[in-house]
Design an enzyme around this catalytic site. Sequence first.
Site, mmCIF file in Angstrom:
data_model
loop_
_atom_site.group_PDB
_atom_site.id
_atom_site.type_symbol
_atom_site.label_atom_id
_atom_site.label_comp_id
_atom_site.label_asym_id
_atom_site.label_seq_id
_atom_site.Cartn_x
_atom_site.Cartn_y
_atom_site.Cartn_z
ATOM 1 N N GLY A 95 27.457 2.571 6.183
ATOM 2 C CA GLY A 95 27.208 2.749 7.618
ATOM 3 C C GLY A 95 27.905 3.955 8.214
ATOM 4 N N TYR A 151 22.546 8.767 -11.718
ATOM 5 C CA TYR A 151 22.216 8.276 -10.362
ATOM 6 C C TYR A 151 20.827 7.643 -10.358
ATOM 7 C CZ TYR A 151 21.041 9.088 -5.332
ATOM 8 O OH TYR A 151 20.645 8.994 -4.015
ATOM 9 N N PRO A 179 13.363 7.136 0.024
ATOM 10 C CA PRO A 179 13.227 8.346 0.838
ATOM 11 C C PRO A 179 13.245 9.602 -0.027
ATOM 12 C CG PRO A 179 15.276 7.140 1.345
ATOM 13 C CD PRO A 179 14.709 6.579 0.078
HETATM 14 P P1 NAP Z 1 26.547 9.684 2.432
HETATM 15 O O1 NAP Z 1 26.437 10.426 3.697
HETATM 16 O O2 NAP Z 1 27.246 10.307 1.276
HETATM 17 O O3 NAP Z 1 27.203 8.259 2.744
HETATM 18 C C1 NAP Z 1 27.499 7.395 1.710
HETATM 19 C C2 NAP Z 1 27.957 6.102 2.321
HETATM 20 O O4 NAP Z 1 28.298 5.184 1.269
HETATM 21 C C3 NAP Z 1 29.209 6.255 3.183
HETATM 22 O O5 NAP Z 1 29.129 5.374 4.267
HETATM 23 C C4 NAP Z 1 30.317 5.841 2.224
HETATM 24 O O6 NAP Z 1 31.455 5.329 2.901
HETATM 25 C C5 NAP Z 1 29.628 4.713 1.475
HETATM 26 N N1 NAP Z 1 30.254 4.467 0.184
HETATM 27 C C6 NAP Z 1 30.354 5.313 -0.866
HETATM 28 N N2 NAP Z 1 31.044 4.724 -1.867
HETATM 29 C C7 NAP Z 1 31.370 3.479 -1.430
HETATM 30 C C8 NAP Z 1 32.104 2.409 -1.981
HETATM 31 N N3 NAP Z 1 32.621 2.486 -3.210
HETATM 32 N N4 NAP Z 1 32.278 1.289 -1.243
HETATM 33 C C9 NAP Z 1 31.763 1.197 0.010
HETATM 34 N N5 NAP Z 1 31.051 2.180 0.581
HETATM 35 C C10 NAP Z 1 30.869 3.309 -0.131
HETATM 36 O O7 NAP Z 1 25.110 9.276 1.874
HETATM 37 P P2 NAP Z 1 23.712 9.216 2.623
HETATM 38 O O8 NAP Z 1 23.064 10.537 2.418
HETATM 39 O O9 NAP Z 1 23.875 8.639 3.972
HETATM 40 O O10 NAP Z 1 22.948 8.193 1.675
HETATM 41 C C11 NAP Z 1 22.598 6.898 2.115
HETATM 42 C C12 NAP Z 1 21.619 6.327 1.121
HETATM 43 O O11 NAP Z 1 20.461 7.172 1.060
HETATM 44 C C13 NAP Z 1 22.171 6.271 -0.306
HETATM 45 O O12 NAP Z 1 21.793 5.064 -0.891
HETATM 46 C C14 NAP Z 1 21.498 7.440 -0.988
HETATM 47 O O13 NAP Z 1 21.383 7.221 -2.370
HETATM 48 C C15 NAP Z 1 20.165 7.481 -0.296
HETATM 49 N N6 NAP Z 1 19.470 8.766 -0.303
HETATM 50 C C16 NAP Z 1 20.068 9.878 0.202
HETATM 51 C C17 NAP Z 1 19.382 11.074 0.176
HETATM 52 C C18 NAP Z 1 19.973 12.348 0.724
HETATM 53 O O14 NAP Z 1 19.341 13.405 0.581
HETATM 54 N N7 NAP Z 1 21.136 12.310 1.358
HETATM 55 C C19 NAP Z 1 18.079 11.135 -0.359
HETATM 56 C C20 NAP Z 1 17.486 9.966 -0.830
HETATM 57 C C21 NAP Z 1 18.200 8.784 -0.797
HETATM 58 P P3 NAP Z 1 32.654 6.329 3.404
HETATM 59 O O15 NAP Z 1 32.000 7.518 4.014
HETATM 60 O O16 NAP Z 1 33.366 5.491 4.393
HETATM 61 O O17 NAP Z 1 33.412 6.709 2.197
#
Ligand code: NAP
Length: 335
Positions: free
Chosen positions: A11, A146, A173
């Site tokens: 979140g 991944y 996505p």
């Molecule tokens: P992000 O900005 O890197 O955020 C990752 C989130 O996961 C953060 O809230 C982080 O918490 C939390 N997290 C990581 N390791 C954790 C752990 N061990 N325990 C609890 N929380 C943990 O990633 P995002 O881009 O928002 O991605 C969200 C989702 O979308 C993911 O499932 C990702 O695979 C998917 N996705 C992303 C993209 C992209 O281009 N960004 C594309 C396709 C799919 P903290 O920040 O508090 O550490």
Amino acid sequence: MSKVKVLVTGGTGLVGVAIKYVLENEPEGSPFKKREGEEWRFLGSKDVDLRKADDTLKFFQEYGPTYVIHLAALVGGLFANRERKMTFLRDNMLINDNVLHASRLTKVQKVISCLSTCVFPDQVPSYPLTEAMVHLGPPHDSNFGYAYAKRMVDVQNRAYKEEFGCNFTSAIPTNVFGPNDNFDLKNAHVIPALIHKCHLASVNGTPFNVMGDGTPLRQFIYSRDLAKLFIWQLREYNDVEPIIFTSGISKQITIRKVADSVAKAMKHNGKPIFEQKPGDNGQISKGASNAKLMSLIGPEYKFEFTPFDKALEETVEWFNANYGTGAVRGGLPSN
Ligand code: NAP
Ligand code: GDP
């Protein structure tokens, strides 16, 4: 009336913060606005390390979510994935397994897990990719750790449904970007990495260096559009089959176009310089279809994708307003 508790894991990240923004900022009457009787909790890694099974279960038992949007993951761009395949595989398998297991044990009524178009096979007979193609061949070598961890969630969802009758599903996505992204120079995804690089090039008068040769194609979705689609999916969708969330294959663009658009949005005077190192292109295309999404999302949602240039402008605006304040994230957790 008892409260509906929606837990968003991850979140505090790019997508989680966008969901919070949409719930709070949509106008009255919008189907994407937070509803009365709902409590939303946005969980970060500082609240619970979801790689730890006992801590995860304890949190779920104490909080008792009704629904879960599961975004938490170790996330990075091509270069982070390429360097740490085992860490991306293990951390994400642990997080996903713990969240789904705790959700079953605490009787969560629906879990939506976030996958990524990295789950798709690298070699396919034709594009666009569709939901039916997830398991039809190995993913691209650059991010197989991944990709397999994410692909396994779809397998878990089906097994949880068959054995325990759970209502677990997923979304796929394409590449996401927006405010509050990870803007790390080395580990981030292409758009935030290029925004940061372009900023430094402008400030220092140095070249704006872009990896690869600019020919790969990518399809992007703005984080605030994606947030709306998760809210829609939570409210309306109850099938184990995943849904691709993207603006459509016709919106696929080259990395060269991405770099030019970033330079324009950043008002940078120089031209992008392509480093052209072999292997730095990654997957050539992950072009995916949004036909299923568009056939399901009802007219009452009045959903429209934000044009790419407007979304990029808003992202750059956020970066410029926050750079140097400590609010711009970079880096990834170490092993
Ligand atoms: P992000 O900005 O890197 O955020 C990752 C989130 O996961 C953060 O809230 C982080 O918490 C939390 N997290 C990581 N390791 C954790 C752990 N061990 N325990 C609890 N929380 C943990 O990633 P995002 O881009 O928002 O991605 C969200 C989702 O979308 C993911 O499932 C990702 O695979 C998917 N996705 C992303 C993209 C992209 O281009 N960004 C594309 C396709 C799919 P903290 O920040 O508090 O550490
Ligand atoms: P992917 O879609 O999973 O491959 O992840 P990325 O968002 O990291 O995009 C990778 C694509 O962008 C590849 O074609 C890279 O060559 C290209 N690219 C160009 N410059 C950069 C950069 O500075 N960082 C990243 N991550 N990718 C870049």
